[in-house]
Scaffold this motif. Sequence first.
Motif, PDB file in Angstrom:
ATOM      1  N   GLU A  21      -2.599  14.157  17.429  1.00 13.88           N
ATOM      2  CA  GLU A  21      -2.633  12.722  17.289  1.00 13.88           C
ATOM      3  C   GLU A  21      -2.261  12.197  15.911  1.00 13.88           C
ATOM      4  OE1 GLU A  21      -6.996  11.334  16.709  1.00 13.88           O
ATOM      5  OE2 GLU A  21      -7.067  13.021  18.080  1.00 13.88           O
ATOM      6  N   ILE A  22      -1.841  13.051  14.984  1.00 14.43           N
ATOM      7  CA  ILE A  22      -1.392  12.563  13.692  1.00 14.43           C
ATOM      8  C   ILE A  22      -0.031  11.903  13.863  1.00 14.43           C
ATOM      9  CG2 ILE A  22      -0.713  13.206  11.359  1.00 14.43           C
ATOM     10  CD1 ILE A  22      -2.642  15.525  11.522  1.00 14.43           C
ATOM     11  N   THR A  23       0.045  10.623  13.583  1.00 14.28           N
ATOM     12  CA  THR A  23       1.282   9.869  13.719  1.00 14.28           C
ATOM     13  C   THR A  23       1.518   9.056  12.461  1.00 14.28           C
ATOM     14  OG1 THR A  23       0.083   8.054  14.799  1.00 14.28           O
ATOM     15  CG2 THR A  23       1.131   9.696  16.227  1.00 14.28           C
ATOM     16  N   ALA A  24       2.757   8.683  12.245  1.00 12.61           N
ATOM     17  CA  ALA A  24       3.109   7.887  11.075  1.00 12.61           C
ATOM     18  C   ALA A  24       2.724   6.429  11.315  1.00 12.61           C
ATOM     19  CB  ALA A  24       4.606   8.011  10.799  1.00 12.61           C
ATOM     20  N   THR A  25       1.712   5.961  10.604  1.00 14.28           N
ATOM     21  CA  THR A  25       1.287   4.580  10.703  1.00 14.28           C
ATOM     22  C   THR A  25       1.124   4.008   9.307  1.00 14.28           C
ATOM     23  OG1 THR A  25      -1.033   5.280  10.808  1.00 14.28           O
ATOM     24  CG2 THR A  25       0.099   4.895  12.913  1.00 14.28           C
ATOM     25  N   ASP A 181     -16.159   4.749  11.999  1.00 19.70           N
ATOM     26  CA  ASP A 181     -14.815   4.246  12.273  1.00 19.70           C
ATOM     27  C   ASP A 181     -13.725   5.163  11.732  1.00 19.70           C
ATOM     28  OD1 ASP A 181     -15.843   1.947  13.503  1.00 19.70           O
ATOM     29  OD2 ASP A 181     -15.988   0.883  11.590  1.00 19.70           O
ATOM     30  N   PHE A 182     -14.091   6.318  11.231  1.00 21.28           N
ATOM     31  CA  PHE A 182     -13.141   7.227  10.607  1.00 21.28           C
ATOM     32  C   PHE A 182     -12.790   8.381  11.544  1.00 21.28           C
ATOM     33  CE2 PHE A 182     -15.145   5.097   7.084  1.00 21.28           C
ATOM     34  CZ  PHE A 182     -14.142   4.952   6.134  1.00 21.28           C
ATOM     35  N   SER A 183     -11.533   8.772  11.528  1.00 17.10           N
ATOM     36  CA  SER A 183     -11.069   9.969  12.229  1.00 17.10           C
ATOM     37  C   SER A 183     -11.024  11.113  11.221  1.00 17.10           C
ATOM     38  CB  SER A 183      -9.688   9.752  12.834  1.00 17.10           C
ATOM     39  OG  SER A 183      -9.719   8.747  13.817  1.00 17.10           O
ATOM     40  N   ILE A 184     -11.594  12.239  11.597  1.00 17.93           N
ATOM     41  CA  ILE A 184     -11.681  13.393  10.710  1.00 17.93           C
ATOM     42  C   ILE A 184     -10.968  14.567  11.362  1.00 17.93           C
ATOM     43  CG2 ILE A 184     -13.201  14.886   9.383  1.00 17.93           C
ATOM     44  CD1 ILE A 184     -13.552  11.931   8.717  1.00 17.93           C
ATOM     45  N   GLN A 185     -10.139  15.247  10.586  1.00 17.13           N
ATOM     46  CA  GLN A 185      -9.469  16.446  11.075  1.00 17.13           C
ATOM     47  C   GLN A 185      -9.589  17.551  10.035  1.00 17.13           C
ATOM     48  OE1 GLN A 185      -5.543  14.777  12.033  1.00 17.13           O
ATOM     49  NE2 GLN A 185      -6.064  15.022  14.191  1.00 17.13           N
ATOM     50  N   ASP A 204      -7.659   2.930   9.851  1.00 18.86           N
ATOM     51  CA  ASP A 204      -6.752   1.787   9.730  1.00 18.86           C
ATOM     52  C   ASP A 204      -5.377   2.202   9.221  1.00 18.86           C
ATOM     53  OD1 ASP A 204      -8.817   0.126  10.571  1.00 18.86           O
ATOM     54  OD2 ASP A 204      -9.472  -0.327   8.528  1.00 18.86           O
ATOM     55  N   GLY A 205      -4.930   3.382   9.664  1.00 16.17           N
ATOM     56  CA  GLY A 205      -3.621   3.879   9.249  1.00 16.17           C
ATOM     57  C   GLY A 205      -3.587   4.458   7.857  1.00 16.17           C
TER      58      GLY A 205
END
Length: 317
Positions: A21-25, A181-185, A204-205
Motif C-alpha cells: 500500500e505504499i503509494t506516491a502521495t 491516525d498513523f500508518s506504521i510499516q 496525511d500523505g
Amino acid sequence: MRKFLLIFLSIILIPQLQAAEITATSCINSEIDVVVLGSGGPELTDRRASTGYLLREKGKARFIIDFGAGASLNFERVGGKIEDLEALLFTHFHVDHVNDLPAIIKASFFSDRERDLPLYGPTGNHIIPSTSVFVERQFGVNGVYPYLSDFLTGEAVYRLIPIEVNADHDNPRLFTTKIGDFSIQAIGVDHGLLPSLAWRIEKDGCSLVISGDTNNSGKTLEHLAKTADIFIAHHAVPESSKDHVAQHLHMKPSEIGRISRDSKVHHLLLSHFMHRTEHTEDETQSAIRSYYNGPLDFAKDCDIYQLQTGKKIGSCM
C-alpha cells in the motif's frame, strides 16, 4: 506468567511488495515534524547523543524511534510529554539505540500517562533476545529493574506492552499496522547478526522512513523508502572504508544514494555519525551525488525537520 503480545509478519512477501500500500502521495499536513534526539552512535567522545528520533504532530510527541544515551535529555529540551506518545519503536537492541529506555519508563511515573504504551521491536535470535524477552529482562520481577515491574504486570496506572515484529531479513515480510491516525510499516534489514528493522510512519500523505543500522544487502529498504518525504539514513561508514566488519553492519554513502534515487526520496537526512564519518562530508556527498541529486542534510542533535517541505525549521538547543 503474563503473556506478551506477539506480532509476526505473515502477509506480504518481498516478491509481492510492489502490490503493497505504499503509494506516491503529497504531504498535506504541515504540522508533522521529526526531531533528531540523537545523531551519534556508541562512542562517548563524539559530542552527540546516541541514536533517537521523535515524530511530532502540532508540537506533540507521537512516536519515539530508538532512544539511545542522551536522547531523554533532548526529549525534555523539545518539550516532549510521555503522556502524548502513541508508541515506542525500536530498530534493534544495540546499547546506543536503547540505553535511555529505563529512563523514560521511570520518568513516566511522574507523568500524566494513563493509557497503555506499546513498544514495538524486532524478533530475536541466539545473539540477542526478542522484544518481549528484552523488556522482561529489563523490567520483569526478576529483571534488572524489578521495582518497575508494575508497568508490566498491570499494577501501575498503565501497562508497557511489548510487540514483536518479524526481523528475519532472509525471509522479509512487510509489517503494517495502524496506530491512531498513523500508518506504521516495518521490515527486517540486514545488520550482521543482530535482528533489525527499518520503520516507516505515515499520515496525511506525509512519510518518514528510518533505515536503522543496516548494510541493506537484502535490498529491503528500497520499497519502504518509496517517495519518503524524509529518509533518515544511518551513515556509520565512509565511502573509502576498508573495514569489512563495519561494512557488514552498515551501508556506504553510495548505497544510501542509490536507494534514495531508486525510491525517489524527497529529502535525505544522514544521521548516526561516528568518528570515522564525522569529517568525510565532501567524500560522502560526492558518493551520494553520483546517484541522488535531491536535498541532502547532515543531522545534528536537536535539529527539527518539517516533513511537508523537508526543511530544517528549528532546534531544541
